[in-house]
Structure formats: C-alpha cells, structure tokens
Design a protein around this motif. Structure first.
Motif, PDB file in Angstrom:
ATOM      1  N   ALA A 199      89.643 -33.369  26.919  1.00  0.00           N
ATOM      2  CA  ALA A 199      88.887 -34.289  26.060  1.00  0.00           C
ATOM      3  C   ALA A 199      89.357 -35.726  26.277  1.00  0.00           C
ATOM      4  CB  ALA A 199      89.031 -33.889  24.598  1.00  0.00           C
ATOM      5  N   ALA A 200      90.659 -35.918  26.415  1.00  0.00           N
ATOM      6  CA  ALA A 200      91.213 -37.256  26.639  1.00  0.00           C
ATOM      7  C   ALA A 200      90.740 -37.820  27.988  1.00  0.00           C
ATOM      8  CB  ALA A 200      92.733 -37.223  26.571  1.00  0.00           C
ATOM      9  N   GLU A 201      90.708 -36.992  29.015  1.00  0.00           N
ATOM     10  CA  GLU A 201      90.242 -37.441  30.335  1.00  0.00           C
ATOM     11  C   GLU A 201      88.771 -37.838  30.290  1.00  0.00           C
ATOM     12  OE1 GLU A 201      91.880 -38.199  33.169  1.00  0.00           O
ATOM     13  OE2 GLU A 201      93.625 -37.870  31.893  1.00  0.00           O
ATOM     14  N   ILE A 202      87.972 -37.073  29.568  1.00  0.00           N
ATOM     15  CA  ILE A 202      86.552 -37.407  29.426  1.00  0.00           C
ATOM     16  C   ILE A 202      86.417 -38.730  28.686  1.00  0.00           C
ATOM     17  CG2 ILE A 202      84.408 -36.724  28.266  1.00  0.00           C
ATOM     18  CD1 ILE A 202      85.260 -33.773  28.957  1.00  0.00           C
ATOM     19  N   ALA A 203      87.198 -38.911  27.624  1.00  0.00           N
ATOM     20  CA  ALA A 203      87.163 -40.165  26.863  1.00  0.00           C
ATOM     21  C   ALA A 203      87.515 -41.350  27.762  1.00  0.00           C
ATOM     22  CB  ALA A 203      88.134 -40.093  25.680  1.00  0.00           C
ATOM     23  N   LYS A 204      88.545 -41.204  28.572  1.00  0.00           N
ATOM     24  CA  LYS A 204      88.939 -42.281  29.488  1.00  0.00           C
ATOM     25  C   LYS A 204      87.812 -42.641  30.453  1.00  0.00           C
ATOM     26  CE  LYS A 204      93.904 -41.366  29.726  1.00  0.00           C
ATOM     27  NZ  LYS A 204      94.993 -40.996  30.649  1.00  0.00           N
ATOM     28  N   ARG A 205      87.115 -41.620  30.966  1.00  0.00           N
ATOM     29  CA  ARG A 205      86.043 -41.847  31.936  1.00  0.00           C
ATOM     30  C   ARG A 205      84.889 -42.673  31.362  1.00  0.00           C
ATOM     31  NH1 ARG A 205      84.611 -36.238  33.667  1.00  0.00           N
ATOM     32  NH2 ARG A 205      86.668 -35.457  33.224  1.00  0.00           N
ATOM     33  N   ILE A 206      84.665 -42.558  30.039  1.00  0.00           N
ATOM     34  CA  ILE A 206      83.575 -43.330  29.443  1.00  0.00           C
ATOM     35  C   ILE A 206      84.102 -44.548  28.677  1.00  0.00           C
ATOM     36  CG2 ILE A 206      82.000 -41.378  29.367  1.00  0.00           C
ATOM     37  CD1 ILE A 206      82.516 -41.183  26.345  1.00  0.00           C
ATOM     38  N   GLY A 207      85.390 -44.856  28.831  1.00  0.00           N
ATOM     39  CA  GLY A 207      85.968 -46.063  28.247  1.00  0.00           C
ATOM     40  C   GLY A 207      86.551 -45.904  26.859  1.00  0.00           C
TER      41      GLY A 207
END
Length: 115
Positions: free
Chosen positions: A77-85
């Motif tokens: 979830a954290a990696e996905i959040a990083k990818r969208i800023g």
C-alpha cells in the motif's frame, strides 16, 4: 492436451501467488521517495491532507500466505501511495486471516500531506 495443462499451471503459478490490488486514483502527483505515514482507527488525518485515492489489497484465492502478511500488505500500500505522490495512508478497514482467506486484507485511503 498436456501442453495446455502445463501452460495453465505456469500461468496460475506466476499470477496466483501475488496479492490482488484495486487502486482508485482521484488525483495523481509526482511520484515520491519519501516515507509514508500509516494511520488507523481513532487517529485523525491532518486538516491539510489532500485525498488522492484509495487502495484495496487482498488475495486472489491462490495467494501464498507468506505473500500477504500484514507487514507486506502495508508495504505494498505504501509503494502504491508513493507511485501516485501520496505520503500518508489511512487504514479504513483491516480484515485478519479467517475462514474465507489466509491473508490480511486492507482498504486504505491515500493522502498527500504538505509540510
């Protein structure tokens, strides 16, 4: 027939071990490499936080238990959040392993907090 069986077995093996991710993005920002804060029940999201999306992570029915521990699901979830800023995820729902699934499953909102 044997080739079809082997092909299906390989496909299930390659795709079945991963978690299922469902991501809804309202706003996307430049990807970030900063840390992501994880918040859950009872905590208050900062007033200046901008809602940018939602992520649901669960199992596919074939997901290996070692691939969906709570720690790994949060990291995804954290990696996905990083990818969208995003730099904050708020866990809306956390379902523990049970008779339906051997995986941890989460539903989380993704926010961008300016400092």
């Amino acid at each position: 027939m044997k080739k079809i069986f082997i092909t299906l077995l390989v496909l299930v093996t390659l795709t079945g071990c991963a978690t299922r991710k469902n991501v809804s993005v309202l706003h996307s920002y430049k990807p970030t490499d900063e840390g992501v804060v994880v918040m859950a029940g009872g905590q208050v999201v900062p007033r200046d936080a901008i809602f940018i999306g939602n992520v649901q992570i669960g199992d596919t029915g074939f997901t290996s238990t070692r691939n969906c521990t709570y720690k790994l699901v949060i990291e995804e979830a954290a990696e996905i959040a990083k990818r969208i800023g995003g730099n904050l995820i708020y866990i809306v729902e956390h379902r523990f392993p049970d008779s339906e699934s051997t995986c941890h499953r989460i539903n989380a909102n993704i926010y961008k907090v300016t400092k």
